[in-house]
Design an enzyme around this catalytic site. Structure first.
Site, PDB file in Angstrom:
ATOM      1  N   ASP A   6     -70.621 -22.332 -15.341  1.00  0.00           N
ATOM      2  CA  ASP A   6     -70.535 -20.883 -15.040  1.00  0.00           C
ATOM      3  C   ASP A   6     -71.595 -19.996 -15.711  1.00  0.00           C
ATOM      4  O   ASP A   6     -71.254 -18.921 -16.237  1.00  0.00           O
ATOM      5  CB  ASP A   6     -69.134 -20.348 -15.406  1.00  0.00           C
ATOM      6  CG  ASP A   6     -68.018 -20.968 -14.569  1.00  0.00           C
ATOM      7  OD1 ASP A   6     -68.300 -21.831 -13.722  1.00  0.00           O
ATOM      8  OD2 ASP A   6     -66.843 -20.589 -14.790  1.00  0.00           O
ATOM      9  N   LYS A  49     -65.469 -23.080  -7.688  1.00  0.00           N
ATOM     10  CA  LYS A  49     -64.049 -23.117  -8.046  1.00  0.00           C
ATOM     11  C   LYS A  49     -63.519 -21.702  -8.104  1.00  0.00           C
ATOM     12  O   LYS A  49     -64.288 -20.751  -8.266  1.00  0.00           O
ATOM     13  CB  LYS A  49     -63.872 -23.818  -9.397  1.00  0.00           C
ATOM     14  CG  LYS A  49     -64.618 -23.101 -10.509  1.00  0.00           C
ATOM     15  CD  LYS A  49     -64.533 -23.842 -11.808  1.00  0.00           C
ATOM     16  CE  LYS A  49     -65.291 -23.113 -12.890  1.00  0.00           C
ATOM     17  NZ  LYS A  49     -64.795 -21.762 -13.177  1.00  0.00           N
ATOM     18  N   CYS A  85     -63.390 -21.765 -19.343  1.00  0.00           N
ATOM     19  CA  CYS A  85     -63.809 -22.785 -18.380  1.00  0.00           C
ATOM     20  C   CYS A  85     -64.388 -24.029 -19.047  1.00  0.00           C
ATOM     21  O   CYS A  85     -64.181 -25.143 -18.558  1.00  0.00           O
ATOM     22  CB  CYS A  85     -64.756 -22.177 -17.358  1.00  0.00           C
ATOM     23  SG  CYS A  85     -63.844 -21.013 -16.285  1.00  0.00           S
TER      24      CYS A  85
HETATM   25  C1  VGL Z   1     -64.013 -17.798 -16.748  1.00  0.00           C
HETATM   26  C2  VGL Z   1     -62.392 -16.205 -16.997  1.00  0.00           C
HETATM   27  C3  VGL Z   1     -62.287 -16.064 -15.630  1.00  0.00           C
HETATM   28  C4  VGL Z   1     -64.964 -18.742 -17.401  1.00  0.00           C
HETATM   29  C5  VGL Z   1     -63.918 -17.676 -15.372  1.00  0.00           C
HETATM   30  O1  VGL Z   1     -65.981 -19.113 -16.785  1.00  0.00           O
HETATM   31  O2  VGL Z   1     -64.705 -19.135 -18.565  1.00  0.00           O
HETATM   32  N1  VGL Z   1     -63.231 -17.071 -17.548  1.00  0.00           N
HETATM   33  N2  VGL Z   1     -63.054 -16.808 -14.831  1.00  0.00           N
END
Ligand code: VGL
Ligand code: ZN
Length: 209
Positions: free
Chosen positions: A13, A111, A156
């Protein structure tokens, strides 16, 4: 011919919304990019994850009248933190950070596209039972060991590491190529939980090079 490598780098991410100026900024989120790019340069296989929510996703506080970001609510699958709207499919915030060396990625796994279920982990949605397909993909390619880095350490990266271990992969978390959100001590807890579950925590300063 050399045997195919059984190790892959999984970059979690590294998207605009998780970097300073984004919708759900992780402190220092962009600071890890140079280190991640060096790891990408040295990796045999590079895989990326991309948080990829439809507008109006149930993990967004804006979908729960009267709630604000960072509250928690009960969802059918358990407790869910509510987030600011982030990583909406097709938005600039959902794009990889422009400084990320994404070109060599062999797979981008998206995702969080199920409107009703969040997905922190690269392996399973937050219902803890719906697979993303990554486990099968890795086994099918003979990959046995994962190096993890990216954002956010305590969400994540954490869930991906725990699921990877549960799926039987060896896991090395490159701690200083990750950054956390750190809600109420969640960062220290995440590092301890990953280590307790069998992940190897590594800092690049451990390297002699
Ligand atoms: C994430 C919160 C919401 C992450 C993704 O990548 O850690 N955290 N969506
Ligand atoms: Zn998300």
């Amino acid at each position: 011919m050399a045997a195919e490598s059984t190790e892959a780098l999984l970059v979690i991410d590294v998207q605009n919304d998780f970097c300073p100026g984004g919708a759900l900024p992780v402190p220092g989120g962009d600071a890890v990019i140079p280190r991640i790019n060096r790891m990408i340069g040295n990796a045999d296989h590079v895989l990326l994850t991309q948080d990829w929510h439809p507008a109006g996703h149930r993990s967004f506080a804006s979908s729960h009248p009267g709630r604000v970001p960072y509250d928690s609510v009960d969802m059918p699958y358990g407790l869910q933190v509510l987030w600011p709207d982030h990583c909406v499919q097709g938005s600039r915030g959902a794009e990889f950070h422009p400084a990320l060396a994404a070109t060599r990625a062999e797979l981008v796994i998206r995702k969080g596209y199920n409107p009703a279920v969040d997905s922190y982990s690269a392996f399973f949605e937050n219902d803890r039972s719906t697979p993303t397909g990554l486990g099968g993909y890795l086994r099918n390619r003979g990959i046995r060991r994962l190096a993890l880095c990216g954002l956010a350490t305590d969400f994540c990266v954490l869930y991906s590491a725990l699921d990877a271990l549960a799926e039987g992969f060896a896991v090395i978390v490159h701690e200083d190529a990750c950054r956390g959100i750190d809600m109420n001590g969640s960062l220290a807890k995440a590092l301890a939980d990953m280590q307790a579950a069998g992940a190897i925590l590594k800092r690049s300063s451990d390297d002699p090079r």
